[in-house]
Design a protein around this motif. Sequence first.
Motif, PDB file in Angstrom:
ATOM      1  N   LEU A 286       0.840  -1.195   0.000  1.00 43.75           N
ATOM      2  CA  LEU A 286       0.000   0.000   0.000  1.00 43.75           C
ATOM      3  C   LEU A 286       0.874   1.243   0.000  1.00 43.75           C
ATOM      4  O   LEU A 286       1.801   1.359   0.807  1.00 43.75           O
ATOM      5  CB  LEU A 286      -0.891   0.002   1.254  1.00 43.75           C
ATOM      6  N   ILE A 287       0.587   2.150  -0.927  1.00 44.20           N
ATOM      7  CA  ILE A 287       1.230   3.461  -0.946  1.00 44.20           C
ATOM      8  C   ILE A 287       0.143   4.510  -0.767  1.00 44.20           C
ATOM      9  O   ILE A 287      -0.852   4.524  -1.503  1.00 44.20           O
ATOM     10  CB  ILE A 287       1.995   3.712  -2.259  1.00 44.20           C
ATOM     11  N   ILE A 288       0.314   5.367   0.220  1.00 49.14           N
ATOM     12  CA  ILE A 288      -0.652   6.429   0.480  1.00 49.14           C
ATOM     13  C   ILE A 288       0.047   7.776   0.331  1.00 49.14           C
ATOM     14  O   ILE A 288       1.018   8.057   1.046  1.00 49.14           O
ATOM     15  CB  ILE A 288      -1.254   6.321   1.898  1.00 49.14           C
ATOM     16  N   SER A 289      -0.429   8.578  -0.585  1.00 44.43           N
ATOM     17  CA  SER A 289       0.037   9.955  -0.701  1.00 44.43           C
ATOM     18  C   SER A 289      -0.936  10.838   0.062  1.00 44.43           C
ATOM     19  O   SER A 289      -2.124  10.883  -0.271  1.00 44.43           O
ATOM     20  CB  SER A 289       0.124  10.399  -2.158  1.00 44.43           C
ATOM     21  N   VAL A 290      -0.455  11.550   1.073  1.00 42.39           N
ATOM     22  CA  VAL A 290      -1.356  12.358   1.897  1.00 42.39           C
ATOM     23  C   VAL A 290      -1.669  13.711   1.261  1.00 42.39           C
ATOM     24  O   VAL A 290      -2.339  14.554   1.863  1.00 42.39           O
ATOM     25  CB  VAL A 290      -0.801  12.540   3.326  1.00 42.39           C
TER      26      VAL A 290
ATOM     27  N   GLN B 121      -3.589  -5.709 -10.639  1.00 37.20           N
ATOM     28  CA  GLN B 121      -3.948  -6.828  -9.768  1.00 37.20           C
ATOM     29  C   GLN B 121      -3.994  -6.435  -8.287  1.00 37.20           C
ATOM     30  O   GLN B 121      -4.194  -7.282  -7.421  1.00 37.20           O
ATOM     31  CB  GLN B 121      -2.946  -7.971  -9.964  1.00 37.20           C
ATOM     32  N   ALA B 122      -3.834  -5.138  -8.034  1.00 39.00           N
ATOM     33  CA  ALA B 122      -3.868  -4.599  -6.660  1.00 39.00           C
ATOM     34  C   ALA B 122      -2.861  -5.285  -5.751  1.00 39.00           C
ATOM     35  O   ALA B 122      -3.094  -5.436  -4.557  1.00 39.00           O
ATOM     36  CB  ALA B 122      -5.275  -4.687  -6.071  1.00 39.00           C
ATOM     37  N   GLN B 123      -1.739  -5.703  -6.342  1.00 47.00           N
ATOM     38  CA  GLN B 123      -0.646  -6.195  -5.503  1.00 47.00           C
ATOM     39  C   GLN B 123      -0.116  -5.047  -4.642  1.00 47.00           C
ATOM     40  O   GLN B 123       0.247  -5.239  -3.483  1.00 47.00           O
ATOM     41  CB  GLN B 123       0.465  -6.788  -6.377  1.00 47.00           C
ATOM     42  N   THR B 124      -0.068  -3.865  -5.252  1.00 45.38           N
ATOM     43  CA  THR B 124       0.188  -2.634  -4.514  1.00 45.38           C
ATOM     44  C   THR B 124      -1.000  -1.707  -4.753  1.00 45.38           C
ATOM     45  O   THR B 124      -1.338  -1.418  -5.905  1.00 45.38           O
ATOM     46  CB  THR B 124       1.485  -1.939  -4.965  1.00 45.38           C
ATOM     47  N   VAL B 125      -1.636  -1.291  -3.676  1.00 37.44           N
ATOM     48  CA  VAL B 125      -2.806  -0.409  -3.760  1.00 37.44           C
ATOM     49  C   VAL B 125      -2.332   1.033  -3.657  1.00 37.44           C
ATOM     50  O   VAL B 125      -1.491   1.372  -2.810  1.00 37.44           O
ATOM     51  CB  VAL B 125      -3.810  -0.736  -2.638  1.00 37.44           C
ATOM     52  N   LEU B 126      -2.854   1.869  -4.529  1.00 40.24           N
ATOM     53  CA  LEU B 126      -2.498   3.290  -4.561  1.00 40.24           C
ATOM     54  C   LEU B 126      -3.663   4.123  -4.038  1.00 40.24           C
ATOM     55  O   LEU B 126      -4.755   4.118  -4.617  1.00 40.24           O
ATOM     56  CB  LEU B 126      -2.154   3.717  -5.991  1.00 40.24           C
ATOM     57  N   VAL B 127      -3.425   4.838  -2.958  1.00 45.34           N
ATOM     58  CA  VAL B 127      -4.427   5.704  -2.341  1.00 45.34           C
ATOM     59  C   VAL B 127      -3.865   7.121  -2.332  1.00 45.34           C
ATOM     60  O   VAL B 127      -2.750   7.345  -1.856  1.00 45.34           O
ATOM     61  CB  VAL B 127      -4.758   5.258  -0.905  1.00 45.34           C
TER      62      VAL B 127
ATOM     63  N   LEU C 269      -8.012  10.093 -13.872  1.00 42.11           N
ATOM     64  CA  LEU C 269      -6.984   9.063 -13.813  1.00 42.11           C
ATOM     65  C   LEU C 269      -7.501   7.786 -13.159  1.00 42.11           C
ATOM     66  O   LEU C 269      -7.249   6.674 -13.653  1.00 42.11           O
ATOM     67  CB  LEU C 269      -5.765   9.595 -13.052  1.00 42.11           C
ATOM     68  N   VAL C 270      -8.214   7.919 -12.063  1.00 37.96           N
ATOM     69  CA  VAL C 270      -8.745   6.721 -11.385  1.00 37.96           C
ATOM     70  C   VAL C 270      -9.803   6.052 -12.251  1.00 37.96           C
ATOM     71  O   VAL C 270      -9.893   4.819 -12.312  1.00 37.96           O
ATOM     72  CB  VAL C 270      -9.289   7.093  -9.993  1.00 37.96           C
ATOM     73  N   ARG C 271     -10.597   6.845 -12.946  1.00 40.04           N
ATOM     74  CA  ARG C 271     -11.599   6.279 -13.853  1.00 40.04           C
ATOM     75  C   ARG C 271     -10.934   5.442 -14.941  1.00 40.04           C
ATOM     76  O   ARG C 271     -11.499   4.456 -15.428  1.00 40.04           O
ATOM     77  CB  ARG C 271     -12.433   7.411 -14.458  1.00 40.04           C
ATOM     78  N   GLU C 272      -9.719   5.819 -15.320  1.00 39.93           N
ATOM     79  CA  GLU C 272      -8.958   5.058 -16.320  1.00 39.93           C
ATOM     80  C   GLU C 272      -8.294   3.822 -15.717  1.00 39.93           C
ATOM     81  O   GLU C 272      -7.638   3.053 -16.432  1.00 39.93           O
ATOM     82  CB  GLU C 272      -7.858   5.946 -16.926  1.00 39.93           C
ATOM     83  N   GLY C 273      -8.417   3.633 -14.411  1.00 44.21           N
ATOM     84  CA  GLY C 273      -7.787   2.495 -13.754  1.00 44.21           C
ATOM     85  C   GLY C 273      -6.365   2.770 -13.304  1.00 44.21           C
ATOM     86  O   GLY C 273      -5.600   1.835 -13.046  1.00 44.21           O
ATOM     87  N   LEU C 274      -6.015   4.046 -13.172  1.00 38.70           N
ATOM     88  CA  LEU C 274      -4.646   4.425 -12.829  1.00 38.70           C
ATOM     89  C   LEU C 274      -4.505   4.806 -11.356  1.00 38.70           C
ATOM     90  O   LEU C 274      -3.722   5.679 -10.990  1.00 38.70           O
ATOM     91  CB  LEU C 274      -4.192   5.583 -13.730  1.00 38.70           C
ATOM     92  N   GLY C 275      -5.249   4.139 -10.525  1.00 43.53           N
ATOM     93  CA  GLY C 275      -5.232   4.359  -9.086  1.00 43.53           C
ATOM     94  C   GLY C 275      -6.413   3.627  -8.486  1.00 43.53           C
ATOM     95  O   GLY C 275      -7.336   3.226  -9.207  1.00 43.53           O
ATOM     96  N   HIS C 276      -6.396   3.432  -7.174  1.00 44.88           N
ATOM     97  CA  HIS C 276      -7.446   2.642  -6.535  1.00 44.88           C
ATOM     98  C   HIS C 276      -8.441   3.466  -5.733  1.00 44.88           C
ATOM     99  O   HIS C 276      -9.645   3.208  -5.801  1.00 44.88           O
ATOM    100  CB  HIS C 276      -6.806   1.571  -5.632  1.00 44.88           C
ATOM    101  N   VAL C 277      -7.958   4.446  -4.972  1.00 42.07           N
ATOM    102  CA  VAL C 277      -8.840   5.224  -4.097  1.00 42.07           C
ATOM    103  C   VAL C 277      -8.417   6.683  -4.075  1.00 42.07           C
ATOM    104  O   VAL C 277      -7.220   6.995  -4.028  1.00 42.07           O
ATOM    105  CB  VAL C 277      -8.821   4.696  -2.639  1.00 42.07           C
ATOM    106  N   LEU C 278      -9.404   7.562  -4.085  1.00 45.86           N
ATOM    107  CA  LEU C 278      -9.207   8.971  -3.781  1.00 45.86           C
ATOM    108  C   LEU C 278     -10.030   9.300  -2.542  1.00 45.86           C
ATOM    109  O   LEU C 278     -11.182   8.887  -2.430  1.00 45.86           O
ATOM    110  CB  LEU C 278      -9.686   9.866  -4.931  1.00 45.86           C
ATOM    111  N   VAL C 279      -9.439  10.038  -1.629  1.00 44.42           N
ATOM    112  CA  VAL C 279     -10.192  10.588  -0.506  1.00 44.42           C
ATOM    113  C   VAL C 279     -10.128  12.096  -0.675  1.00 44.42           C
ATOM    114  O   VAL C 279      -9.072  12.709  -0.508  1.00 44.42           O
ATOM    115  CB  VAL C 279      -9.619  10.146   0.856  1.00 44.42           C
TER     116      VAL C 279
END
Length: 313
Positions: free
Chosen positions: A213-217, A241-247, A258-268
């Motif tokens: 998991l990588i989280i950019s604050v 494959q969500a081996q590493t999840v990008l938040v 970008l997330v709609r294109e599948g280039l990330g997993h979660v936006l808060v």
Amino acid sequence: MAGITKSVAAAFLLLLAGSAAVSAQAYQFAIVPPTGESPFFQAIRDGCGERARELKSITCVYAAPGGAEARSQAQLIRDLVKEGIDGIAVSPETMPDVTAAIDEAVAAGIPVVTFDGDQPRSRRQAFIGTNAKDFGRTLGASARRWKPKGGRFLIVTADPTLPNLAERIAGVRDALSTGWTEAKTSPLVTDGTFTDAVRMVDRALAGGNDIDLIISVGAWPMLAADEWRALVAKYKQRIDQAQTVLVVADALPAQKALVREGLGHVLVGQRPGDMGVKAVDLLVDLKQGRKVPEVVYVGFDTFTRLDLIKAPN
């Protein structure tokens, strides 16, 4: 008020005229971010404009350092006071002269509120923003959908001594206190530029497959959209494959795309437009002698790719 218009001619001006809705007197308020180039602060500017259009008696001035504007944030605040601005909303840089400029404005009878970043040691009358620790907790907790058993995580941040970023990091760690281990290299600290933030994420991914998991604050890495696309392409299978999840924090239009294109997993996402709206409301209240709450939180939202496909806007 013509002096203000002339002095910040290089800045964005939102000039909104009409009959007064909340007061017989028209007010001119300034939005003063630390930089004018960030889409986040531009969204706050737009929120101010939206509320000004509703009230009709308000003009919003966007006075931002950087670009053609050579003055510092502190000098902009001082000049706006000299020119007769009616109120100031500022996201203060952590500089002593900025705190002094805020105090001077309040002493001159100009209402001042802060947004996004606070300076509680100043004489500012209110802060508008996000509960940073809760925001960080939500960033951390959002990974559970992909990694219910936990794993190893890494945080990407800008200056971790900034109070709002420090609180976000504390919230992330709180949410991931059970079942998770923070990488020894965490947090990776960017210089605050978008491209350097992408390099930090690349560095984390290149370090091996043990980062779950990588989280950019902050939003920084996704705001360099082309570089982010190239980064995700480099590690496509691992991310698909969500081996590493990008938040990533925030949910600006470019990030959602970008997330709609599948280039990330979660936006808060924070709600910067709401911050601009609240800034106007609080400054009007202060001008009219009403008490305001010292802290106003505007909330935030969580988006996955599925959320954004269902509701693309």
